[in-house]
Enzyme design. Structure first.
Site, PDB file in Angstrom:
ATOM      1  N   LYS A 212      76.189  35.601   6.748  1.00  0.00           N
ATOM      2  CA  LYS A 212      76.924  34.351   6.548  1.00  0.00           C
ATOM      3  C   LYS A 212      78.414  34.512   6.835  1.00  0.00           C
ATOM      4  O   LYS A 212      79.081  33.569   7.260  1.00  0.00           O
ATOM      5  CB  LYS A 212      76.706  33.903   5.102  1.00  0.00           C
ATOM      6  CG  LYS A 212      77.202  32.525   4.762  1.00  0.00           C
ATOM      7  CD  LYS A 212      76.699  32.177   3.369  1.00  0.00           C
ATOM      8  CE  LYS A 212      77.284  30.910   2.815  1.00  0.00           C
ATOM      9  NZ  LYS A 212      76.746  30.659   1.452  1.00  0.00           N
TER      10      LYS A 212
ATOM     11  N   GLU B 183      78.313  23.754  -1.780  1.00  0.00           N
ATOM     12  CA  GLU B 183      77.718  24.503  -2.883  1.00  0.00           C
ATOM     13  C   GLU B 183      78.221  24.070  -4.257  1.00  0.00           C
ATOM     14  O   GLU B 183      77.409  23.827  -5.157  1.00  0.00           O
ATOM     15  CB  GLU B 183      77.890  26.006  -2.651  1.00  0.00           C
ATOM     16  CG  GLU B 183      76.936  26.489  -1.557  1.00  0.00           C
ATOM     17  CD  GLU B 183      77.312  27.817  -0.929  1.00  0.00           C
ATOM     18  OE1 GLU B 183      78.175  28.524  -1.484  1.00  0.00           O
ATOM     19  OE2 GLU B 183      76.738  28.138   0.131  1.00  0.00           O
TER      20      GLU B 183
ATOM     21  N   ASP C  87      69.594  27.274  -0.729  1.00  0.00           N
ATOM     22  CA  ASP C  87      70.883  27.931  -0.910  1.00  0.00           C
ATOM     23  C   ASP C  87      70.886  29.135   0.019  1.00  0.00           C
ATOM     24  O   ASP C  87      70.257  30.151  -0.273  1.00  0.00           O
ATOM     25  CB  ASP C  87      71.046  28.357  -2.381  1.00  0.00           C
ATOM     26  CG  ASP C  87      72.320  29.175  -2.617  1.00  0.00           C
ATOM     27  OD1 ASP C  87      73.069  29.412  -1.642  1.00  0.00           O
ATOM     28  OD2 ASP C  87      72.561  29.574  -3.772  1.00  0.00           O
TER      29      ASP C  87
ATOM     30  N   ASP D  66      83.116  28.838  -8.039  1.00  0.00           N
ATOM     31  CA  ASP D  66      81.948  29.488  -7.431  1.00  0.00           C
ATOM     32  C   ASP D  66      82.373  30.726  -6.661  1.00  0.00           C
ATOM     33  O   ASP D  66      82.948  30.633  -5.585  1.00  0.00           O
ATOM     34  CB  ASP D  66      81.246  28.466  -6.508  1.00  0.00           C
ATOM     35  CG  ASP D  66      80.030  29.064  -5.796  1.00  0.00           C
ATOM     36  OD1 ASP D  66      79.769  30.277  -5.933  1.00  0.00           O
ATOM     37  OD2 ASP D  66      79.342  28.301  -5.095  1.00  0.00           O
TER      38      ASP D  66
END
Ligand SMILES: Nc1ncnc2c1ncn2[C@@H]1O[C@H](COP(=O)(O)OP(=O)(O)OP(=O)(O)O)[C@@H](O)[C@H]1O
Ligand SMILES: [Mg+2]
Lengths: 185, 614
Positions: free
Chosen positions: B86, B184, B23, B206
């Site tokens: 990211k 994800e 992850d 999420d």
């Protein structure tokens, strides 16, 4: 040519048992998917990619009654998705009048930011769309099993006109949707 | 290694090592793997923490520090310490994202984002992410005492082609074979689905540090079918921090704060935000300023952000053709879903209390580990399958800058589409193609993925040459394009490289550069592997001496002891070749004794039976 019906081993017919199709889709996916051959050589993986791509396309087309109808019509030789399709120019006069009338009414509603009016029109158009799809389905069913004859020609034309209307109504509803999203945000 | 049999308990280096799930988060990254049928996260940072802060510090001497230590260095070295990298993956320098409140120094005029950091060379987001992945890989290797070369890496479902491509490149740079990019929320559902053997329709909400995703999934007969997905790849807990920081900076009267002050206020805001999850009000101090932040104020500041997620959720439900009431469960993922106002909002939106029984920090990595195991472990293949979708439509630029969509968002992948282009001028031999991704009607409002020219078209009258362009999206959600001229059958294949991305050559160069580091890496790994080997040999020798000491002959004990002492001594050092020799010497010295042990064992088994019975 392998048709979407062939992928599922189904006869070329308008009526499809969707829950059964879904079940079969899952089973075929379990067999064909690239994940099944993640460690295999490039050729196997490419085969899985192509097989699953075709399966996904077939499933998407057949599970949806509208897409399925367009696809059947295409198998009968008329592809309404092609921009240059002669069939599009070949729509009857009443249809053009219907389009103009709806177009004007929606433009007015949008100019006045009249959302309830646009919604009411959407409800009406939705009903027309459903009726047109029913008409197309009727013609497509009548074509099943029959040869090409003069009767067949007339049925294909009928399905084509009905689906031309379905397509227009779908776009109309999308416009109302976009208008609705815009007025709400 | 030894060839005399008894020490060969198993080969610690499986051919491809341990496959892992990673992850790669905005704030924290984790690595997990399936061991004895169960996915588990691996300790990757100080104090055996399972979370590796996604922070990379570049030191003046060229050294690189990743994790909690890097985060501690951030206040002092704000421009040399990259966090939340990211958010920059697959982005261009002029993206709104790049210009948000932050404390970095960018290299001006570059066509890709480059951070100007200490140590000489500027770094791009792929390299920074590569460092995080490399750290995870190394720590997992140390944990499992084996190679880690294959990984499933998770990405936000809403990542576009450029962002996916960048993530894959980062994996490559870290020396990983990326088995799959996994969305994800899908990973989270996989972790839940396997635990509970459940069936039904689920929504996964999420909200992480930097990204928001929602997916609607249907689970039937072991097939996870993603029905729709939506999100915002620039919305997360970081933005909550910024909302607080903006108010604090304003209260301080700092209109042009220094990078150091921004970094400090952001860190304090984040602390305050996390504390507000359990306390109605907290004290925040930064830059000599102290103020009380009330939860009610915080809730009001983030309200617009939270509502943004609602719009996305409603669209995802609509795209899936599912009403909120038809859901069998709502799964919460991501640290930012701990914020009480977010939980309340989600419960209200879906009309039910969300599930949260798997640790929201770990659930994505656990799901990725399961997928890595499914992909590499032939025995498990028929259990579960994931069918994911492409999050954003793909289209082409047509006349007047209008987009014609070729592949609709939420199409199940892999998928493909073809489009036939005809020439519009006599003798035309080239055609320009511009591929974009997004939902908007005008080209300029979407993400530009690639521009290329189809060349070598035979010179014919206008409209006579027909070129079929085929777009293939693979199971990672990554696009490739090929073209075929229909009258001659000539084929051209184009790799789509994002317009704002790095070229293949640039990636190659980065790989080459990293090989310089890699030499040190290999050295370190060999020492570690040899040590593990030595330990096992020692333990085995000790056991045999203990249990079968009576079989020793004169002088043997002393020789074996000396060989063992040599192995122990070299184990502490860094010379793996010498250590290997010592292990080999121990093997040789103890061989006669061990052969005696084996013979005795065989005699005992055979003893009491006549030879004919065998
Ligand atoms: N107790 C808490 N209360 C509020 N927010 C919290 C709490 N704990 C963590 N967070 C926030 O959660 C975010 C990190 O979540 P998570 O680790 O899930 O993100 P990530 O996986 O790194 O990011 P992404 O998935 O967006 O790439 C941070 O913004 C952090 O401040
Ligand atoms: Mg996350």
């Amino acid at each position: 040519m392998r048709t979407h019906f062939d992928v599922f081993g189904l006869p070329r017919a308008y009526d499809v048992d969707v829950p059964a199709l879904e079940k079969q889709y899952r089973e075929l996916s379990l067999q064909l998917h690239p994940d099944r051959v993640a460690q295999a050589d490039a050729r196997e993986r490419l085969k899985a990619l192509e097989g699953t791509t075709a399966l996904n396309e077939a499933f998407k087309t057949l599970k949806d009654p509208v897409r399925r109808a367009f696809y059947l019509l295409k198998l009968h030789g008329i592809d309404l998705d092609r921009e240059d399709a002669g069939a599009q120019k070949d729509m009857p006069l009443e249809f053009l009048e219907e389009v103009m009338e709806l177009r004007e009414a929606l433009d007015t509603a949008m100019e006045k930011k009249d959302l309830p009016r646009a919604r009411a029109m959407a409800t009406d158009v939705e009903a027309r769309r459903k009726a047109a799809l029913g008409e197309a389905a009727g013609a497509l069913r009548a074509l099943e099993g029959g040869g090409p004859g003069a009767d067949g020609q007339a049925l294909v034309k009928k399905a084509s006109h009905a689906l031309g209307r379905v397509r227009y109504f779908t776009r109309f509803l999308e416009q109302v949707d976009a208008f609705e999203e815009e007025s709400l945000s | 290694m030894s060839k005399n049999g008894y020490l060969q308990i198993h080969d610690p280096l499986k051919p491809r090592g341990q496959a892992v799930g990673i992850d790669l988060g905005t704030t924290n990254s984790l690595v997990a793997s399936v061991v004895h049928g169960k996915p588990r996260c691996v300790p990757v940072d100080e104090g055996d923490s399972l979370l590796l802060p996604s922070v990379v510090h570049y030191a003046k001497d060229g050294g690189v520090v990743v994790g909690a230590r890097a985060r501690r260095l951030a206040p002092e070295h704000p421009t040399d310490t990259i966090s939340s990298v990211k958010r920059f993956m697959g982005r261009s320098p002029d993206d709104a994202e790049t210009r948000k409140l932050g404390h970095y120094r960018f290299v001006p005029g570059s066509k890709v984002v480059r951070f100007d950091v200490a140590g000489g060379t500027p770094v791009n987001p792929i390299e920074v992410s590569g460092e995080i992945l490399r750290a995870l890989k190394r720590r997992a290797e140390a944990h499992f005492s084996t190679k880690v070369e294959q990984a499933v890496i998770t990405v936000p479902a809403y990542f576009d082609d450029a962002q996916r491509q960048a993530t894959k490149d980062a994996g490559r740079l870290a020396g990983l074979e990326v088995l799959r990019l996994l969305n994800e929320p899908t990973a989270a559902a996989l972790a839940y689905g396997l635990d509970k053997g459940s069936q039904g329709t689920f929504a996964v909400y999420d909200l992480g540090g930097g990204t928001f995703d929602v997916s609607i999934l249907k689970l039937v007969d072991g097939v996870f079918e993603v029905k729709s997905t939506g999100g915002d790849s620039a919305l997360g807990g970081d933005d909550f921090d910024r909302a607080i920081a903006q108010h604090v900076l304003q209260a301080m009267g700092a209109s042009e704060p220094s990078p150091a002050l921004v970094a400090e206020v952001l860190a304090a805001s984040r602390k305050a935000k996390e504390a507000l999850t359990d306390a109605p009000e907290v004290e925040l101090s930064a830059g000599g300023h102290t103020q009380v932040v009330k939860r009610a104020d915080f809730d009001a500041w983030i309200q617009p952000l939270v509502q943004k997620t609602g719009v996305v959720c409603r669209r995802a439900l609509k795209d899936a053709g599912v009403a909120a009431g038809e859901l069998d469960g709502v799964i919460l993922v991501g640290g930012a879903t701990r914020v009480p106002a977010v939980r309340r909002y989600v419960a209200e939106l879906f009309g039910r209390e969300p599930l949260g029984d798997i640790d929201p920090d770990q659930v994505v990595a656990l799901g990725a580990a399961v997928q890595a195991d499914l992909l590499t472990n032939a025995d498990r293949q028929d259990e579960v399958l994931l069918l994911d979708v492409i999050p954003l439509s793909l289209g082409l630029e047509t006349m007047g800058g209008i987009v014609e969509k070729l592949i609709q968002r939420n199409s199940t992948i892999p998928t493909a589409a073809a489009q036939v282009f005809t020439t519009f001028k006599d003798g035309q031999t080239g055609l320009d193609v511009h591929v974009v991704q997004g939902e908007r009607e005008l080209v300029e409002d979407n993400r530009s993925l690639a521009r290329f020219t189809l060349s070598g078209i035979p010179a014919l009258a206008a409209g006579m040459a027909r070129v079929e362009v085929r777009f293939q999206v693979d199971a990672d959600g990554i696009l490739s394009v090929s073209a075929k001229e229909q009258s001659t059958g000539a084929t051209q294949s184009i790799t789509v490289k994002p317009s704002h991305g790095l070229s293949d050559e640039e990636i190659e160069q980065m790989l080459l550069d990293s090989i310089d580091h890699a030499e040190e890496d290999i050295q370190a790994r060999q020492v570690r592997e040899q040590r593990v080997d030595a330990e096992r040999v020692l333990a085995e020798a000790e056991r045999q001496l203990r249990e079968h000491g009576s079989l020793l002959q004169d002088g043997e004990r002393a020789a074996i002891d000396a060989a063992m002492a040599r192995v122990r001594e070299l184990s502490a050092g860094n010379d793996h070749l010498k250590l290997k020799e010592a292990v080999h010497a121990l093997d040789e010295t103890s061989r006669p004794f061990i052969e005696r042990v084996m013979n005795q064992a065989i005699t005992q088994v055979v003893g009491g039976h006549s030879v004919e019975e065998f």
